[in-house]
Design a protein around this motif. Structure first.
Motif, PDB file in Angstrom:
ATOM      1  N   GLY A 162      13.388 -33.129  27.731  1.00  0.00           N
ATOM      2  CA  GLY A 162      13.980 -34.202  26.933  1.00  0.00           C
ATOM      3  C   GLY A 162      12.974 -34.743  25.934  1.00  0.00           C
ATOM      4  N   PRO A 163      13.504 -35.566  24.993  1.00  0.00           N
ATOM      5  CA  PRO A 163      14.901 -35.985  24.853  1.00  0.00           C
ATOM      6  C   PRO A 163      15.755 -34.893  24.213  1.00  0.00           C
ATOM      7  CG  PRO A 163      13.549 -36.969  23.119  1.00  0.00           C
ATOM      8  CD  PRO A 163      12.605 -36.206  24.010  1.00  0.00           C
ATOM      9  N   PRO A 164      17.110 -34.928  24.432  1.00  0.00           N
ATOM     10  CA  PRO A 164      17.844 -35.889  25.258  1.00  0.00           C
ATOM     11  C   PRO A 164      17.582 -35.672  26.750  1.00  0.00           C
ATOM     12  CG  PRO A 164      19.305 -34.139  24.552  1.00  0.00           C
ATOM     13  CD  PRO A 164      18.001 -33.903  23.834  1.00  0.00           C
ATOM     14  N   PHE A 165      17.872 -36.717  27.548  1.00  0.00           N
ATOM     15  CA  PHE A 165      17.512 -36.695  28.958  1.00  0.00           C
ATOM     16  C   PHE A 165      18.700 -36.495  29.899  1.00  0.00           C
ATOM     17  CE2 PHE A 165      13.987 -38.915  26.929  1.00  0.00           C
ATOM     18  CZ  PHE A 165      12.902 -38.263  27.476  1.00  0.00           C
ATOM     19  N   ALA A 166      19.861 -36.160  29.373  1.00  0.00           N
ATOM     20  CA  ALA A 166      21.031 -35.823  30.191  1.00  0.00           C
ATOM     21  C   ALA A 166      21.395 -36.954  31.149  1.00  0.00           C
ATOM     22  CB  ALA A 166      20.784 -34.517  30.951  1.00  0.00           C
ATOM     23  N   LEU A 167      21.816 -38.072  30.594  1.00  0.00           N
ATOM     24  CA  LEU A 167      22.206 -39.213  31.425  1.00  0.00           C
ATOM     25  C   LEU A 167      23.050 -40.179  30.607  1.00  0.00           C
ATOM     26  CD1 LEU A 167      20.319 -41.806  30.363  1.00  0.00           C
ATOM     27  CD2 LEU A 167      18.576 -40.613  31.677  1.00  0.00           C
ATOM     28  N   ILE A 168      23.787 -41.039  31.318  1.00  0.00           N
ATOM     29  CA  ILE A 168      24.389 -42.216  30.700  1.00  0.00           C
ATOM     30  C   ILE A 168      23.841 -43.426  31.442  1.00  0.00           C
ATOM     31  CG2 ILE A 168      26.447 -41.064  29.835  1.00  0.00           C
ATOM     32  CD1 ILE A 168      27.992 -42.062  32.224  1.00  0.00           C
ATOM     33  N   GLN A 169      23.492 -44.450  30.701  1.00  0.00           N
ATOM     34  CA  GLN A 169      22.785 -45.608  31.258  1.00  0.00           C
ATOM     35  C   GLN A 169      23.552 -46.880  30.940  1.00  0.00           C
ATOM     36  OE1 GLN A 169      18.599 -45.753  30.311  1.00  0.00           O
ATOM     37  NE2 GLN A 169      18.551 -47.987  30.359  1.00  0.00           N
ATOM     38  N   GLY A 170      23.521 -47.813  31.881  1.00  0.00           N
ATOM     39  CA  GLY A 170      24.226 -49.066  31.674  1.00  0.00           C
ATOM     40  C   GLY A 170      23.667 -50.168  32.538  1.00  0.00           C
ATOM     41  N   THR A 171      24.448 -51.243  32.684  1.00  0.00           N
ATOM     42  CA  THR A 171      24.038 -52.372  33.514  1.00  0.00           C
ATOM     43  C   THR A 171      25.172 -52.751  34.444  1.00  0.00           C
ATOM     44  OG1 THR A 171      23.264 -54.671  33.532  1.00  0.00           O
ATOM     45  CG2 THR A 171      24.768 -54.045  31.762  1.00  0.00           C
TER      46      THR A 171
END
Length: 338
Positions: free
Chosen positions: A232-241
């Motif tokens: 990465g990047p991209p790091f193959a993820l979805i991020q949130g809270t």
């Protein structure tokens, strides 16, 4: 003033020098023969250094990462009620782990519900007195809303949850579909307790995905890393809270760390920031608390979110992809037969 050495003294020094040279030569021959007879002694350091640098997973290390082992953790200073299936007054063990294992043993191998889904252990010898070692195995009326009696520093009990194969599944509802997540209460009991608390709030806002990065050409469709490709990047993820309005968030303590695989749901530090992995990240060396996993059939929803329009930003010298429009999410109950 020193005196000049005589010829006889020079001869003695020459013999001594020859003797020392012979001894050194013999030691070198011995060392060489030792290395040849034990070739692994010169490869251990190089293999461990390769893993520490994180460039490529050394042969065999990926297989070791895949064996995370069994978890059996609970929450100290918490007492759960519920219908007892085994009375602690007649069943004593040496540790909370043994109590947890006894509860797990009452889960069948056919994927059905567990006869025991919660346990309570008294492990403080002073506070428990004659009740020290008691292990109460219990069955909750609702596995997603366990019957809690009391919590706090004065509570002498340690309690934990156990979910059957089709139990302990919650949903992250988005406009693109529902991501069903199987929770890991035996590995991350504090994390799961927070998620269960969120289920009890009927209306809340604030939770969303804000970062999305696809697998690019670095991982295949199964999440396996492509040989010699970057990480990465991209790091193959979805991020949130997962910090919602109306709930006071307390930092989640570090819990059992497992290897991050495709579908893993894990905290970033102590939360409430979290991510869902789209790939197998064995190079991250189990540094994140993984508290659940997206059901395989729902990963296409996560992949869809990763493809949404984004813009590039730099966070702490790292290039990241931030969604142009965050994706709201809500934590929902999921029926066990979904």
């Amino acid at each position: 003033m020193g005196r000049r050495q005589s010829d006889s003294e020079l001869g003695r020094f020459a013999l001594l020098a020859l003797f020392l040279m012979g001894a050194i030569f013999c030691c070198m021959v011995y060392l060489f023969l030792s290395i040849v007879s034990n070739p692994n002694s010169i490869t251990v350091d190089s293999v461990s250094e390769l893993g520490e640098n994180g460039r490529e997973v050394a042969l065999g290390s990926e297989e070791e990462d895949e064996e995370d082992g069994e978890c059996c953790g609970g929450i100290e200073h918490l007492e759960l009620w519920g219908d007892a299936v085994r009375w602690g007054s007649q069943f004593k063990v040496n540790s909370s782990e043994e109590c947890c294992v006894a509860c797990k043993a009452m889960c069948g191998d056919q994927g059905g519900p567990c006869l025991c889904d919660s346990w309570v252990f008294c492990g403080n010898r002073v506070a428990c007195g004659l009740r020290f070692g008691e292990c109460w195995l219990k069955k909750q009326k609702d596995t997603l809303e366990p019957d809690r009696k009391d919590s706090g520093d004065l509570v002498m009990w340690t309690s934990g949850f156990i979910f059957g194969e089709r139990e302990g599944i919650v949903g992250l509802e988005t406009e693109y579909g529902v991501l069903r997540i199987k929770l890991f209460p035996d590995c991350a009991p504090h994390s799961v307790a927070y998620i269960l608390e969120m289920l009890q709030v009927p209306h809340y806002a604030g939770c969303h995905f804000y970062r999305a990065e696809d697998r690019g050409s670095f991982w295949d469709s199964l999440g396996n890393h492509v040989e010699n490709a970057p990480f990465g990047p991209p790091f193959a993820l979805i991020q949130g809270t997962l910090e919602a309005h109306g709930i006071i968030f307390k930092n989640i303590p570090t819990e059992v760390s497992h290897a991050v695989r495709r579908g893993s749901v894990a905290w970033i530090d102590s939360g409430p920031e979290f991510f869902i992995s789209l790939a197998n990240h064995f190079e991250w060396k189990k540094v994140y608390t993984v508290f659940g996993s997206v059901l395989p059939e729902d990963m296409e929803i996560a992949e869809k979110i990763a493809q949404l329009p984004s813009k590039q930003e730099v966070w702490s010298s790292i290039n990241v992809s931030v969604l142009e429009r965050p994706v709201d999410l809500w934590v929902r109950r999921i029926k066990s037969n979904s």
